[in-house]
Design an enzyme around this catalytic site. Sequence first.
Site, PDB file in Angstrom:
ATOM      1  CB  CYS A 221     -53.141  43.057  32.321  1.00 11.92           C
ATOM      2  SG  CYS A 221     -51.812  42.231  31.427  1.00 11.92           S
TER       3      CYS A 221
ATOM      4  N   GLY B 127     -57.747  42.341  28.236  1.00 17.83           N
ATOM      5  CA  GLY B 127     -56.892  41.173  28.078  1.00 17.83           C
ATOM      6  C   GLY B 127     -57.695  39.950  27.704  1.00 17.83           C
TER       7      GLY B 127
ATOM      8  CG  ASN C  50     -52.400  47.194  33.379  1.00 16.75           C
ATOM      9  OD1 ASN C  50     -51.888  46.854  32.308  1.00 16.75           O
ATOM     10  ND2 ASN C  50     -53.153  48.280  33.487  1.00 16.75           N
ATOM     11  N   GLY C  51     -48.986  46.510  33.294  1.00 16.64           N
ATOM     12  CA  GLY C  51     -47.938  47.443  32.931  1.00 16.64           C
ATOM     13  C   GLY C  51     -46.720  46.741  32.393  1.00 16.64           C
TER      14      GLY C  51
ATOM     15  CE1 TYR D 192     -58.602  49.962  19.703  1.00 14.44           C
ATOM     16  CE2 TYR D 192     -57.067  49.076  21.307  1.00 14.44           C
ATOM     17  CZ  TYR D 192     -57.892  48.896  20.218  1.00 14.44           C
ATOM     18  OH  TYR D 192     -58.028  47.648  19.666  1.00 14.44           O
TER      19      TYR D 192
END
Length: 554
Positions: free
Chosen positions: A2, A31, A105-106, A260
């Site tokens: 995210c 996201g 985020n995670g 990426y």
Amino acid sequence: MCGILALLLADSTASASYELFEGLQLLQHRGQDAAGIVTCGQKGRLYQCKGNGMVRDVFNREHLENLVGSLGVGHVRYPTAGSSSHSEAQPFYVNSPYGIVFAHNGNLINAVELKNLLDFRAHRHINTDSDSELLLNIFADNLQMINKPRINEEDIFTAIRGIYEKCIGGYACVAMIAGFGIIGFRDSHGIRPICYGTRKSPAGVDYMFSSESVVLDASGFSDIKDINPGEAVIITKTDMTKRQLLQEGNFTPCIFEYVYFARPDSVIDGISVYRSRLEMGEHLADQVIKKCGDNMDIDVVIPVPDTSRVAALQTSYKLKISYREGFIKNRYVGRTFIMPGQKMRRENVRRKLNAMALEFAGKNVLIVDDSIVRGTTSKEIVQMARDAGAKKAGSHCFLSGNKFYRFPNVYGIDMPSRRELIAFNRDEDLVAKEIGADMVIYQNLEDLITSCQKFNPKIKSFDCSVFDGHYVTGGITNEYLSHLENVRNDLAKSSRENLHSPETIGLHNNFRPHNFEKINGNGVERFEELGCVKFDSSEVVMELAGSVMIMLLL
């Protein structure tokens, strides 16, 4: 994976919503499932707008104008835990204690234990399957135990230290306490990224937290710093306070960020994503030379846009082979490897990419991509190259920028189950056969690490668990991996697509353009909202729309 943002402006009359909106668009690659913003205005009143879809689809000018306040939190979501339900769009909010807004985020690996803890000890209701809501409630419960009418920085540090003691996994978090300020902190291994910066303004100093430095750069912030593993930063209208709550231990940022996910113009933990990808291209060229030797009959190097462009450019430079753009990308189709179901992924590869026959016809082509996960995208790309007239079956090298993906990611990237990974129980030749390529050349893991470590030698290791199965937090059992596979495999996702369940009701899902009911001391008042909801710690807003939602986990 995210994207998270938090902003505090020195000018209390200014609006933070527009900069948060622009910042979320710069993080859109992190996201594409949902987006949300919550701002804080006068007297600690909070305003929110969030929903499923891209940033540009969730917000319009009226929404942004209604998001009042000089500080706020933003989030773009790609779900790895929970579902794609509207109710799981972030930021989340709890009114007790103090009014807390939270974005994360995670992924937590001990979510079941935490949910039981909150239920049986703290008696806090968890309304979704999102581990972000768990983190928020752990934080809120820790603050609740302080039992003070007003809190200070020391109290917040104590509450965050309690998160470190209870929560296991990879997480970068931002929070906002109504009328107080904004907060940023990071897990003890630094797996997920977060940074902050400052900007001088006529009223004083503005502050921003972000998943990636590109947002800070574009917004005119400077003095950009990464939050250290186990460190927390608290920013109020008058001051910034930071503290190392845990001794720096095994600093292991996720290497997939550099390969990426991150934008090439970002710098994460002192490492330029762009330069690390150039270095990856150098090592990829070495692998091509090593494997092909004197039989390297390649006419052109063509990247799969966008992430692999930098590495492909450097590969072609070192090999002294022409670089060409052979695939044209439709920028309005999302990342295909996180889409549910093989059929959808295959269809969207063709919609996302178009091969130009001009660059393929009659040529031996080296296609450079950053990763082969399931192989769905890779197989379609190879076939597109053949359909565009690449010379012969023996002409293709399909080059991946990574070592084999053999294990699921448990820290915030929705890698599929092990059996859905194309490299599961296959070597390079079998992978090449499966995707229809004549050759597949993988990057060595050691070279991949060196490509990043070169630019920050202080980082001794990275989280490479998708390649080597070593999970840096520990605590990953076969039972847990089996559970993930049951949740993430395509069959499970397909089943959830067919399950229609009513949208959940909660303090954190007041965002869709439906009727809402505001409950306060004066009774019940019916009113219409256009996707934005205003609330404070003395109000509870509940959505009454009886719509049906397809439950889906990407």
